[in-house]
Scaffold this motif. Structure first.
Motif, PDB file in Angstrom:
ATOM      1  N   VAL A   1       0.841  -1.208   0.000  1.00 30.49           N
ATOM      2  CA  VAL A   1       0.000   0.000   0.000  1.00 30.49           C
ATOM      3  C   VAL A   1       0.873   1.254   0.000  1.00 30.49           C
ATOM      4  CG1 VAL A   1      -1.662   1.334   1.368  1.00 30.49           C
ATOM      5  CG2 VAL A   1      -2.007  -1.108   1.026  1.00 30.49           C
ATOM      6  N   LEU A   2       1.908   1.270   0.845  1.00 26.72           N
ATOM      7  CA  LEU A   2       2.820   2.425   0.894  1.00 26.72           C
ATOM      8  C   LEU A   2       3.510   2.644  -0.450  1.00 26.72           C
ATOM      9  CD1 LEU A   2       4.472   1.997   4.411  1.00 26.72           C
ATOM     10  CD2 LEU A   2       2.825   3.741   3.701  1.00 26.72           C
ATOM     11  N   SER A   3       3.931   1.575  -1.086  1.00 24.18           N
ATOM     12  CA  SER A   3       4.582   1.689  -2.400  1.00 24.18           C
ATOM     13  C   SER A   3       3.619   2.246  -3.440  1.00 24.18           C
ATOM     14  CB  SER A   3       5.106   0.336  -2.864  1.00 24.18           C
ATOM     15  OG  SER A   3       6.109  -0.117  -1.994  1.00 24.18           O
ATOM     16  N   CYS A   4       2.363   1.767  -3.403  1.00 23.35           N
ATOM     17  CA  CYS A   4       1.363   2.267  -4.361  1.00 23.35           C
ATOM     18  C   CYS A   4       1.064   3.751  -4.124  1.00 23.35           C
ATOM     19  CB  CYS A   4       0.079   1.451  -4.260  1.00 23.35           C
ATOM     20  SG  CYS A   4       0.234  -0.201  -4.931  1.00 23.35           S
ATOM     21  N   VAL A   5       0.921   4.126  -2.868  1.00 21.93           N
ATOM     22  CA  VAL A   5       0.661   5.540  -2.561  1.00 21.93           C
ATOM     23  C   VAL A   5       1.813   6.405  -3.069  1.00 21.93           C
ATOM     24  CG1 VAL A   5       0.467   7.217  -0.675  1.00 21.93           C
ATOM     25  CG2 VAL A   5      -0.878   5.124  -0.618  1.00 21.93           C
ATOM     26  N   ALA A   6       3.049   5.983  -2.792  1.00 22.65           N
ATOM     27  CA  ALA A   6       4.220   6.755  -3.242  1.00 22.65           C
ATOM     28  C   ALA A   6       4.304   6.799  -4.763  1.00 22.65           C
ATOM     29  CB  ALA A   6       5.487   6.155  -2.654  1.00 22.65           C
ATOM     30  N   ALA A   7       4.020   5.666  -5.404  1.00 26.73           N
ATOM     31  CA  ALA A   7       4.109   5.611  -6.870  1.00 26.73           C
ATOM     32  C   ALA A   7       3.066   6.495  -7.537  1.00 26.73           C
ATOM     33  CB  ALA A   7       3.962   4.167  -7.340  1.00 26.73           C
TER      34      ALA A   7
END
Length: 182
Positions: free
Chosen positions: A99-105
């Motif tokens: 989820v954190l990676s998707c938000v950052a991406a």
């Protein structure tokens, strides 16, 4: 009318015409600048740009940071404190990392779009500042030209007055010499 007075009036009229020409030229030079400042191009914002501005505004705020930290804390505490088998993302929190990676991406390019638009606004603002500075410089130049014309005319009038006074003094001197001879 006395020819000397006519000459002075003619000189004054020429002086006024010169000043009017300077003013007219200055107004023509400033016309484009004034039009650009008074009628800036309308900014057309698409729906996507509007969304990117809102996301960037929210994503770069303390509200986002604090709420996101609270969400992550609740996520971790829930998955650590609930009984085995009831957690939805057990330690090492792989789902949370995803989820954190998707938000950052997703958030990074959206913020960059907003920054690019802000950069364009800043560029236009700096162009307007340049135009304002140019207008001020043109006004200063026009004032300098007016002062130069005024000084030249005053010097001319002073020289003419001095010449007239010298003639009068010579006439007085001649008159004095004639009276002494009598």
């Amino acid at each position: 009318m006395d020819p000397d007075i006519e000459n002075l009036l003619t000189a004054e009229n020429e002086h006024i015409v010169k000043l009017q020409e300077i003013v007219k030229k200055t107004m023509e030079d400033e016309n484009l600048i004034i039009q650009n400042l008074l009628n800036p191009p309308k900014e057309i914002v698409t729906r996507g740009q509007n969304i990117s501005d809102k996301v960037a505004r929210f994503g770069g705020s303390w509200v986002f940071i604090i709420s996101f930290l609270l969400l992550l804390t609740v996520w971790i505490l829930f998955n650590v404190l609930v009984p085995k088998g009831d957690e939805f993302d057990p330690y090492p929190f792989i789902l949370m990392n995803l989820v954190l990676s998707c938000v950052a991406a997703l958030q990074a390019p959206i913020i960059m779009m907003s920054q690019n638009r802000q950069e364009e606004k800043d560029r236009k603002r700096s162009e307007n500042d340049y135009l304002i500075n140019l207008k001020a410089e043109l006004e200063v130049r026009a004032l300098n030209q007016k002062l130069d014309v005024l000084v030249q005319e005053q010097i001319k009038v002073l020289f003419e007055s001095q010449a007239k006074q010298m003639e009068i003094l010579k006439e007085i001197q001649v008159e004095i010499v004639k009276r002494k001879e009598k």
